[in-house]
Design an enzyme around this catalytic site. Structure first.
Site, PDB file in Angstrom:
ATOM      1  N   SER A 105     -29.035  17.277 -16.840  1.00  0.00           N
ATOM      2  CA  SER A 105     -28.539  18.373 -17.676  1.00  0.00           C
ATOM      3  C   SER A 105     -29.695  19.087 -18.363  1.00  0.00           C
ATOM      4  O   SER A 105     -30.619  19.540 -17.699  1.00  0.00           O
ATOM      5  CB  SER A 105     -27.516  17.811 -18.678  1.00  0.00           C
ATOM      6  OG  SER A 105     -26.764  18.840 -19.259  1.00  0.00           O
TER       7      SER A 105
ATOM      8  N   ASP B  65     -18.193  21.240 -11.764  1.00  0.00           N
ATOM      9  CA  ASP B  65     -18.995  20.988 -12.966  1.00  0.00           C
ATOM     10  C   ASP B  65     -18.872  22.209 -13.875  1.00  0.00           C
ATOM     11  O   ASP B  65     -19.378  23.283 -13.543  1.00  0.00           O
ATOM     12  CB  ASP B  65     -20.456  20.754 -12.563  1.00  0.00           C
ATOM     13  CG  ASP B  65     -21.352  20.403 -13.747  1.00  0.00           C
ATOM     14  OD1 ASP B  65     -20.933  20.628 -14.900  1.00  0.00           O
ATOM     15  OD2 ASP B  65     -22.468  19.923 -13.502  1.00  0.00           O
TER      16      ASP B  65
ATOM     17  N   HIS C 168     -19.933  16.594 -14.688  1.00  0.00           N
ATOM     18  CA  HIS C 168     -21.329  16.889 -15.040  1.00  0.00           C
ATOM     19  C   HIS C 168     -22.200  15.643 -15.153  1.00  0.00           C
ATOM     20  O   HIS C 168     -23.386  15.766 -15.400  1.00  0.00           O
ATOM     21  CB  HIS C 168     -21.352  17.659 -16.363  1.00  0.00           C
ATOM     22  CG  HIS C 168     -22.695  18.216 -16.723  1.00  0.00           C
ATOM     23  ND1 HIS C 168     -23.400  19.096 -15.913  1.00  0.00           N
ATOM     24  CD2 HIS C 168     -23.487  18.012 -17.823  1.00  0.00           C
ATOM     25  CE1 HIS C 168     -24.550  19.419 -16.495  1.00  0.00           C
ATOM     26  NE2 HIS C 168     -24.629  18.767 -17.653  1.00  0.00           N
TER      27      HIS C 168
END
Length: 262
Positions: free
Chosen positions: A94, A216, A244
């Site tokens: 991320s 996602d 995610h």
């Protein structure tokens, strides 16, 4: 306070090469517990907590330093140099994907390759670029977090995690969000969701693997394809995993993809 203490750095494994794992917003190094051990036989694995997360030293938080992702990238570079790492494999989830990109531009000798899990160089739509959120949506998200940290965590975690048939995953992410220091979490969220690192991508020289999930809501397949087009010599692998956080929801698939790349 040493760098090792500041970021609660943990080193394991016996390999000559190093693989350093970096967690995303609202998480800590524990989020790699299903992936990192698989590489301890071949790599020296390095895990750490960003300042403000996990068991990092909260007194080290400096609002000015961490007002951009560059401050977090400086910490990553400092950790690598403290441990004497060179030509390491970086695995970032991320927001840490962009932190790794920035660190690789600051100190390219430290990173042989980058593995970006669910990366997004910009979350806000901009002209033809579709980051997934309008500026108003990001503003609303940040205002909601400012107003009610725990409520925001409980609402957002299931959406971010996906996999509604596995509520234990959402519960873990919710609890992780809730454990973070609220004031630091708010500041980190603003830095994360308002950042724009699109201009950094073409400058990357490390070989790069992009791991993209399906469905996602934070980093869509379109964003993953954008990162792939912008980063020279990159590979894009679309996982069957959804949501995610494939490091939690589909660790075996993540491990297999990393093994094929390294």
């Amino acid at each position: 306070m040493t760098v090792i203490d500041r970021n609660h750095v943990q080193v394991r494994g016996d390999g000559q090469r190093a693989m350093i794992f970096s967690h995303g917003f609202g998480c800590d190094q524990n989020m790699w517990r299903f992936v990192a051990p698989a590489f301890e036989g071949d790599f020296k694995t390095v895990l750490f907590d960003h300042v403000g997360a996990g068991r990092s030293d909260l007194t080290a938080y400096d609002a000015e330093k961490y007002s951009s992702l560059s401050g977090y990238a400086d910490d990553l570079v400092e950790i690598c140099r403290e441990l004497g790492l060179t030509q390491a494999v970086f695995v970032g989830h991320s927001v840490s994907a962009m932190i790794g990109v920035i660190a690789s531009l600051k100190a390219p000798e430290l990173f042989e390759s980058l593995i970006l899990v669910g990366p997004s160089p910009r979350y806000i739509n901009d002209g033809d670029y579709i980051g997934g959120f309008s500026a108003a949506e990001i503003d609303e998200l940040l205002t909601s977090l400012d107003d009610n940290h725990l409520g925001w965590s409980a609402a957002m975690a299931p959406a971010i995690m996906g996999n509604p048939d596995r509520p234990e995953l959402s519960e873990e992410l919710t609890n992780s969000f809730c454990r973070t220091d609220p004031e630091i979490a708010k500041a980190f969220a603003r830095v994360t969701f308002t950042s724009d690192n699109r201009g950094d991508l073409p400058e990357v020289t490390a070989r790069t693997l992009i791991l993209q999930c399906r469905d996602d809501i934070i980093a869509s397949e379109e964003v993953g394809e954008f990162v792939h087009r912008q980063v020279p010599n990159s590979q894009l692998v679309v996982l069957n995993a959804s949501g995610h956080c494939p490091n939690l929801s589909a660790p075996d698939e993540v491990i297999s993809a990393i093994r094929r790349f390294v």
